[in-house]
Design a protein around this motif. Sequence first.
Motif, PDB file in Angstrom:
ATOM      1  N   LEU A 165     -32.055  -7.157   8.184  1.00 45.59           N
ATOM      2  CA  LEU A 165     -32.228  -6.727   9.568  1.00 45.59           C
ATOM      3  C   LEU A 165     -33.076  -5.458   9.613  1.00 45.59           C
ATOM      4  CD1 LEU A 165     -29.527  -6.676  12.334  1.00 45.59           C
ATOM      5  CD2 LEU A 165     -30.901  -4.636  11.916  1.00 45.59           C
ATOM      6  N   ASN A 212     -28.255   1.662  13.324  1.00 42.66           N
ATOM      7  CA  ASN A 212     -27.764   0.304  13.074  1.00 42.66           C
ATOM      8  C   ASN A 212     -26.710   0.284  11.969  1.00 42.66           C
ATOM      9  OD1 ASN A 212     -29.448  -0.592  15.070  1.00 42.66           O
ATOM     10  ND2 ASN A 212     -30.974  -1.473  13.692  1.00 42.66           N
ATOM     11  N   VAL A 242     -23.791 -12.397  13.070  1.00 39.83           N
ATOM     12  CA  VAL A 242     -25.130 -12.980  13.103  1.00 39.83           C
ATOM     13  C   VAL A 242     -25.070 -14.493  12.895  1.00 39.83           C
ATOM     14  CG1 VAL A 242     -27.347 -13.063  11.885  1.00 39.83           C
ATOM     15  CG2 VAL A 242     -26.302 -10.846  12.436  1.00 39.83           C
ATOM     16  N   THR A 290     -39.270 -17.480  18.877  1.00 40.99           N
ATOM     17  CA  THR A 290     -37.952 -17.123  19.402  1.00 40.99           C
ATOM     18  C   THR A 290     -37.178 -18.409  19.646  1.00 40.99           C
ATOM     19  OG1 THR A 290     -38.616 -17.206  21.743  1.00 40.99           O
ATOM     20  CG2 THR A 290     -38.832 -15.072  20.612  1.00 40.99           C
ATOM     21  N   SER A 338     -31.764 -16.775  19.245  1.00 39.75           N
ATOM     22  CA  SER A 338     -32.253 -15.439  18.866  1.00 39.75           C
ATOM     23  C   SER A 338     -32.221 -14.498  20.070  1.00 39.75           C
ATOM     24  CB  SER A 338     -33.656 -15.513  18.262  1.00 39.75           C
ATOM     25  OG  SER A 338     -34.666 -15.659  19.235  1.00 39.75           O
ATOM     26  N   LEU A 396     -28.539 -13.573  20.363  1.00 38.59           N
ATOM     27  CA  LEU A 396     -28.179 -12.643  19.287  1.00 38.59           C
ATOM     28  C   LEU A 396     -28.711 -11.251  19.594  1.00 38.59           C
ATOM     29  CD1 LEU A 396     -27.096 -11.875  16.502  1.00 38.59           C
ATOM     30  CD2 LEU A 396     -29.205 -12.816  15.507  1.00 38.59           C
ATOM     31  N   SER A 397     -29.955 -11.170  20.044  1.00 39.58           N
ATOM     32  CA  SER A 397     -30.542  -9.891  20.404  1.00 39.58           C
ATOM     33  C   SER A 397     -29.710  -9.194  21.476  1.00 39.58           C
ATOM     34  CB  SER A 397     -31.974 -10.104  20.912  1.00 39.58           C
ATOM     35  OG  SER A 397     -32.512  -8.919  21.453  1.00 39.58           O
ATOM     36  N   LEU A 412     -26.328  -7.972  19.918  1.00 38.53           N
ATOM     37  CA  LEU A 412     -26.470  -6.811  19.038  1.00 38.53           C
ATOM     38  C   LEU A 412     -26.786  -5.544  19.832  1.00 38.53           C
ATOM     39  CD1 LEU A 412     -28.381  -8.321  15.975  1.00 38.53           C
ATOM     40  CD2 LEU A 412     -25.999  -7.584  16.053  1.00 38.53           C
ATOM     41  N   VAL A 424     -33.913  -4.795  17.711  1.00 41.72           N
ATOM     42  CA  VAL A 424     -33.382  -6.130  17.424  1.00 41.72           C
ATOM     43  C   VAL A 424     -33.800  -7.099  18.535  1.00 41.72           C
ATOM     44  CG1 VAL A 424     -31.441  -5.423  15.976  1.00 41.72           C
ATOM     45  CG2 VAL A 424     -31.162  -5.421  18.456  1.00 41.72           C
ATOM     46  N   THR A 446     -37.841 -10.469  16.515  1.00 47.71           N
ATOM     47  CA  THR A 446     -37.352  -9.910  15.254  1.00 47.71           C
ATOM     48  C   THR A 446     -36.099 -10.630  14.794  1.00 47.71           C
ATOM     49  OG1 THR A 446     -38.292  -7.752  15.811  1.00 47.71           O
ATOM     50  CG2 THR A 446     -36.566  -7.788  14.129  1.00 47.71           C
ATOM     51  N   MET A 447     -35.222 -10.981  15.725  1.00 41.28           N
ATOM     52  CA  MET A 447     -33.997 -11.693  15.354  1.00 41.28           C
ATOM     53  C   MET A 447     -34.287 -13.121  14.922  1.00 41.28           C
ATOM     54  SD  MET A 447     -31.573  -9.579  15.307  1.00 41.28           S
ATOM     55  CE  MET A 447     -32.924  -8.600  14.582  1.00 41.28           C
ATOM     56  N   LEU A 481     -35.365 -12.823  11.417  1.00 42.60           N
ATOM     57  CA  LEU A 481     -34.175 -12.628  10.575  1.00 42.60           C
ATOM     58  C   LEU A 481     -33.470 -13.949  10.328  1.00 42.60           C
ATOM     59  CD1 LEU A 481     -32.013 -10.713   9.252  1.00 42.60           C
ATOM     60  CD2 LEU A 481     -30.898 -10.702  11.500  1.00 42.60           C
TER      61      LEU A 481
END
Length: 209
Positions: free
Chosen positions: A56, A119, A137, A157, A161, A164-165, A168, A176, A180-181, A184
């Motif tokens: 991450l 984080n 996650v 995306t 995701s 999840l973003s 988080l 995040v 980016t997620m 990941l």
Amino acid sequence: MSDATPPPPADDSGLVTGPDGRARPAWAAQSDLLRDYYDVEWGMPVRDERGVFERLSLEAFQSGLSWATILRKRPAFRAAFDGFDPDRVAAYDDHDVERLMADAGIVRNRAKILATIGNARATTALREEGDDLAELVWRFSPAETPRPARIADVPSTSPESIALSTELKARGFRWVGPTTMFALMEAIGIVDTHLVGSHRRGSSGVWPS
């Protein structure tokens, strides 16, 4: 193939067949470092807290840069951030921020460094709530994975995701975003975006080929 040797041309799908007869996406044929990362690590399941926290963090540092840059610097990142041990990073103070900003071996971006420390603190806070970063996650695994035939078919995306973003960020994490997620999720095996013609398709054991 050495880092100095240009890779063979990609076919219409974006795959390159290397001297070993194995098909890989063009990005993974650019150097020995990227090839080995693709062949051994990318897309394989990572289910431990430290492993997920490291990836991450590195995905956040990669934002706006090439992954090859981050991969070359990964040993220096691990040394600078105490092996991405969340407890140690969570305890960093202003002195550590300045130490990291002076470390030429990593990406010296103050906002990303501060986000990584924040984080780490959010990761340890999850434990206090009876949760775990890796488990959280992985709860956003989709019902099915993409099956891209061409590079152009690989999404950046997904609904998962994005969700999840959002989760988080609500838990105090930064840097995040949904893209980016998704990166990941690709990197740690939650989705399999290996091209259908790649020799790595289905290798994670999470999804069928």
